[in-house]
Design a protein around this motif. Structure first.
Motif: not given
Length: 535
Positions: A154-180
């Motif tokens: 069983t796996v834990q991955y980052r959730l919510g904004l920490l895991g999926f927030m995207k904001n190109d203007g602030l250089r946030l690529s998003g999909n961090y939880g999926l990458k986890d």
């Protein structure tokens, strides 16, 4: 902007998440220790009575400078004590949380050795992408690993904004939880042999948003070589991954709630402020204030970024394209009364029939007229004083889950996949839910206990039989790619739209036995074009 705990609780219920202050205590770390030698170092674990458990980090802690960054591969260590339980990733309603949360819980039969080559089931928990943990009720893999002589991860991955927030203007690529999750799968590929597993026989399995992540992984090029087959339970396939534009709009809104205009501000924000901003985003989405996100959908989810996720699953399926990589056997299952949990959270008591049309328009605006004019869900067709809630349960079940999964299974079969389709008519009430509306229904989450079989839960005769069959079929699928066991009738793959070969799990709710059906909700699923009516 602060949001009361009562609103957050209601939001979690609407998302199909059971709320409990004791979730993190569902698995207890006691007993003797054992050890495994991996390429990273020695890992000690908990020696259980029927299975061993190892809790191991699969990436460096995503804290400090690593917040809002892609996961970093774990460095070598001399020894790691994996006998305890991991903290959950930051979320509401759980006390033991930490950003240092990227852990796998690996359950192995007591006799497993590094030469056992046992098949592996890799479970991804649900929670609308902003809740859930491997320590949630029912996710102890000991009984399943022991019963089917396989490895359960069983796996834990980052959730919510920490895991999926995207904001190109602030250089946030998003999909961090999926990458986890992808990094965790890479860890399993290289290390699972040390625990007794076979890296060539990894089956993804997940429920609700966990199954949605699997849906996304099925069209993600970098993930295709990391698993051999997949089980998707209660995936709301009417929902879709976000476009870059929608993902950015969510990220801009979240940053505005935090009063952040720089990446440094986001990296220094407290966890509480991030969760409060996240609550604001969810509230705005449910108030129908974010363009491109329908009211019942979570605004926190993967983005089709053109780099990691290059295609949107629904578009791929709708156009008849093949999924990514070599074909993989798939299982799609839904619950008979899937939407009952959400309806009970939204409407605590019976509502008048006069509310029906407006509620359908709120949740299914793009197809409301077609649904209403079909006459198939008119509250007058339902008996008793709770007719409107029952009708809304069927509408949501059909259009978020049943018909969406059915059409997906038909289309991917036509594109060359082998798909087994199932429906749960019987389940095991999740966390002993006492909600009277969901009683005696097979609602969202009621398939979790039936897979993992926590021994602390009392089962009826029918439920006991259901658990045995599900574990046997899931175990066979993990081992061979076919969900058939000598003890049960043959479950054939979907053949066509007119011959679904649907396995109705717990069709006889008293005895727990299953049956097959060529069709499923034929008239209802013919309304409009199913999951493909939303542009």
């Amino acid at each position: 902007m602060l949001y009361p705990s009562s609103w957050i609780t209601k939001t979690l219920l609407l998302a199909g998440i059971a709320v409990s202050s004791c979730d993190a205590l569902a698995i207890r770390a006691v007993g003797d220790k054992i050890a495994v030698t991996t390429s990273k170092g020695s890992v000690s674990g908990y020696a259980g009575s029927v299975a061993n458990r190892y809790v191991v980090p699969y990436a460096e802690a995503p804290i400090g400078a690593r917040r809002f960054q892609d996961p970093v591969a774990l460095s070598a260590f001399k020894a790691y004590d994996g006998s305890g339980l991991p903290p959950a990733c930051p979320q509401w309603s759980i006390d033991n949380i930490s950003e240092d949360c990227l852990f796998l819980s690996i359950y192995t039969p007591t006799g497993a050795t590094s030469s056992s080559k046992l098949p592996v089931m890799f479970w991804i928990h649900g929670g609308s992408f902003y809740a859930g943990a491997t320590t949630n009720y029912g996710l102890d893999g000991s009984e399943l690993a022991n019963a089917q002589n396989m490895i359960v991860v069983t796996v834990q991955y980052r959730l919510g904004l920490l895991g999926f927030m995207k904001n190109d203007g602030l250089r946030l690529s998003g999909n961090y939880g999926l990458k986890d999750v992808i990094m965790a799968l890479n860890y399993v590929k290289t290390e699972i042999k040390a625990f007794g597993g076979d890296p060539s026989r990894v089956t993804l399995a997940g429920q609700s948003s966990g199954a949605e992540l699997i849906k996304t992984l099925l069209v993600t090029p970098s993930a295709t070589s990391l698993f051999a087959r997949a089980i998707l339970q209660s995936a709301p396939l009417d929902s879709h991954d976000q476009t870059i534009a929608v993902g950015n709009s969510v990220g801009v809104l979240a940053a505005s709630y935090l009063d952040c205009t720089t990446l440094a501000c986001l990296k220094s924000a407290s966890v509480d402020s991030l969760l409060n901003s996240q609550a604001g985003v969810v509230y705005s989405a449910q108030a129908n204030q974010i363009a491109g996100i329908r009211v019942p959908e979570s605004p926190i989810r993967p983005v089709v970024d053109g780099k990691l996720v290059t295609r949107e699953f629904r578009s791929v399926v709708a156009s008849g394209q093949a999924l990514e990589g070599p074909t993989k056997p798939l299982i799609f299952t839904t619950m008979k009364d899937e939407n009952a949990l959400a309806i009970s959270g939204l409407f605590a008591a019976p509502i008048p029939a006069s509310d029906f049309n407006g509620d359908v328009a709120l949740f299914f605006s793009e197809r409301a007229d077609t649904i209403i004019n079909s006459g198939l869900y008119d509250p007058s067709l339902y008996s008793g004083d709770d007719a409107t809630r029952l009708a809304l349960t069927d509408v949501g079940t059909d259009f978020s889950w049943t018909c969406a999964n059915q059409q997906t299974a038909i289309n991917v079969t036509a594109a060359g996949q082998t798909v087994y389709q199932g429906q749960w008519n019987l389940g095991v009430s999740y966390t002993n839910r006492t909600n009277s509306f969901t009683a005696f229904k097979a609602a969202h989450q009621d398939d979790i206990y039936a897979v993992f079989n926590p021994t602390s839960i009392g089962l009826t005769r029918g439920q006991s039989a259901l658990v045995k069959e599900v574990q046997a079929r899931w175990g066979a699928f993990v081992k061979t790619g076919s969900p058939n066991s000598a003890s049960y009738p043959t479950w054939s793959p979907l053949a066509s739209g007119s011959n679904l070969n649907l396995l109705v799990l717990g069709n006889d709710t008293v005895h727990g036995t299953s049956a097959t059906s060529a069709t499923q909700r034929t008239a209802e699923c013919a309304i409009g074009s199913g999951i493909y009516t939303l542009v």
